[in-house]
Design a protein around this motif. Structure first.
Motif, PDB file in Angstrom:
ATOM      1  N   LYS A   9      30.236  69.112 -45.262  1.00  0.00           N
ATOM      2  CA  LYS A   9      31.385  69.457 -46.100  1.00  0.00           C
ATOM      3  C   LYS A   9      32.318  68.259 -46.179  1.00  0.00           C
ATOM      4  O   LYS A   9      32.516  67.552 -45.177  1.00  0.00           O
ATOM      5  CB  LYS A   9      32.175  70.622 -45.504  1.00  0.00           C
ATOM      6  CG  LYS A   9      31.626  72.001 -45.758  1.00  0.00           C
ATOM      7  CD  LYS A   9      32.609  73.039 -45.243  1.00  0.00           C
ATOM      8  CE  LYS A   9      32.138  74.449 -45.535  1.00  0.00           C
ATOM      9  NZ  LYS A   9      33.133  75.460 -45.066  1.00  0.00           N
ATOM     10  N   SER A  10      32.905  68.030 -47.343  1.00  0.00           N
ATOM     11  CA  SER A  10      33.938  67.004 -47.432  1.00  0.00           C
ATOM     12  C   SER A  10      35.086  67.395 -46.507  1.00  0.00           C
ATOM     13  O   SER A  10      35.491  68.567 -46.472  1.00  0.00           O
ATOM     14  CB  SER A  10      34.452  66.882 -48.867  1.00  0.00           C
ATOM     15  OG  SER A  10      33.434  66.419 -49.723  1.00  0.00           O
ATOM     16  N   ALA A  34      36.232  64.508 -40.215  1.00  0.00           N
ATOM     17  CA  ALA A  34      35.889  63.235 -40.846  1.00  0.00           C
ATOM     18  C   ALA A  34      35.240  62.289 -39.841  1.00  0.00           C
ATOM     19  O   ALA A  34      34.280  61.570 -40.166  1.00  0.00           O
ATOM     20  CB  ALA A  34      37.130  62.595 -41.459  1.00  0.00           C
ATOM     21  N   VAL A  56      26.047  67.528 -49.868  1.00  0.00           N
ATOM     22  CA  VAL A  56      27.472  67.677 -49.594  1.00  0.00           C
ATOM     23  C   VAL A  56      28.130  68.757 -50.435  1.00  0.00           C
ATOM     24  O   VAL A  56      27.808  68.946 -51.612  1.00  0.00           O
ATOM     25  CB  VAL A  56      28.191  66.320 -49.795  1.00  0.00           C
ATOM     26  CG1 VAL A  56      28.117  65.855 -51.241  1.00  0.00           C
ATOM     27  CG2 VAL A  56      29.623  66.361 -49.291  1.00  0.00           C
ATOM     28  N   GLY A  58      31.523  69.251 -51.912  1.00  0.00           N
ATOM     29  CA  GLY A  58      32.715  68.465 -52.199  1.00  0.00           C
ATOM     30  C   GLY A  58      32.342  67.106 -52.746  1.00  0.00           C
ATOM     31  O   GLY A  58      31.201  66.854 -53.126  1.00  0.00           O
ATOM     32  N   ASP A  59      33.324  66.206 -52.739  1.00  0.00           N
ATOM     33  CA  ASP A  59      33.119  64.919 -53.406  1.00  0.00           C
ATOM     34  C   ASP A  59      32.979  63.748 -52.440  1.00  0.00           C
ATOM     35  O   ASP A  59      33.151  62.598 -52.828  1.00  0.00           O
ATOM     36  CB  ASP A  59      34.273  64.649 -54.375  1.00  0.00           C
ATOM     37  CG  ASP A  59      35.640  64.618 -53.694  1.00  0.00           C
ATOM     38  OD1 ASP A  59      35.688  64.770 -52.453  1.00  0.00           O
ATOM     39  OD2 ASP A  59      36.655  64.451 -54.390  1.00  0.00           O
ATOM     40  N   HIS A  60      32.666  64.027 -51.174  1.00  0.00           N
ATOM     41  CA  HIS A  60      32.528  62.936 -50.210  1.00  0.00           C
ATOM     42  C   HIS A  60      31.399  62.005 -50.642  1.00  0.00           C
ATOM     43  O   HIS A  60      30.293  62.467 -50.952  1.00  0.00           O
ATOM     44  CB  HIS A  60      32.251  63.478 -48.816  1.00  0.00           C
ATOM     45  CG  HIS A  60      32.427  62.471 -47.729  1.00  0.00           C
ATOM     46  ND1 HIS A  60      33.664  62.121 -47.226  1.00  0.00           N
ATOM     47  CD2 HIS A  60      31.520  61.719 -47.051  1.00  0.00           C
ATOM     48  CE1 HIS A  60      33.524  61.214 -46.280  1.00  0.00           C
ATOM     49  NE2 HIS A  60      32.224  60.944 -46.162  1.00  0.00           N
TER      50      HIS A  60
END
Length: 213
Positions: A9-10, A34, A56, A58-60
């Motif tokens: 997950k981001s 993180a 992922v 999200g946008d990580h």
């Protein structure tokens, strides 16, 4: 060729590691997440002879040289099964890990990849009853994960049972503790090799833990 998939997950405040709150604020929990993700990606990236993919929510961004695939589906079991399906390559076994075991080593992942290359499925049990790694010679077998209740004390046993019902009998890897609670974070930080970001993040954002960076 082995596919090494990291399911993540981001690290967005309020969306990750919510069981760390309290004692953490959402921003602190996201910082801990993180660090766990960064360590996991760095270690996974050192495993040779595999195709690395970040799956992922999200946008990580993916590290340089990695492929990136968005998660899709509703519950975790469905998203895991879709990760295997969406990243499948003809004849390529797939090893999937999460971002919650930053203490994992390249040696552990290399051992799992070697077993997969020899045609052996593998499962890495987690101390809370779940699992931290699942390697399948045929990624299509991951479809059984949609029938397994996730995030319970029985998830690992039920995953084994579902796989065995399909004729897949995984060898067990090292049992690891994954990071869900503050107590988990403290214990896992103490197990991380030197140079990892996770112990420093725990020391900073869980200062009462007494963890040294």
């Amino acid at each position: 060729m082995i596919q090494l998939l990291v399911m993540a997950k981001s690290p967005v405040p309020g969306r990750v590691k919510t069981r760390l709150c309290p004692p953490c604020a959402p921003e602190q929990a996201a910082a801990v997440a993180a660090a766990a993700l960064a360590d996991t990606l760095r270690v996974a990236g050192t495993v040779p002879g595999v195709r690395h993919t970040l799956v992922v929510d999200g946008d990580h961004p993916a590290p340089p040289g990695w492929a990136r695939t968005p998660q899709r589906g509703g519950g975790l079991g469905e998203r895991l099964a879709n990760a295997y399906a969406d990243c499948a390559l003809p004849g390529a076994p797939a090893l999937l890990i999460g971002m919650d075991t930053p203490q994992v080593t390249a040696g552990m992942l290399g051992e799992a990849a070697d077993l997969l290359a020899a045609g052996e499925p593998v499962l890495g049990p987690a101390e809370d009853g779940g699992w931290w790694a699942l390697g399948l010679p045929d990624p299509a077998a991951a479809a059984v994960l949609t029938t397994v209740p996730m995030s319970t004390e029985q998830t690992g046993k039920l995953t084994l049972a579902a796989l065995r019902g399909r004729g897949v009998r995984p060898m067990l890897l090292n049992r690891l503790r994954d990071v869900d609670t503050a107590a988990d974070a403290i214990e896992v930080a103490a197990l991380c090799p030197p140079g990892h970001r996770f112990p420093a993040a725990v020391a900073r954002h869980l200062p009462r833990a007494g963890v040294r960076a």
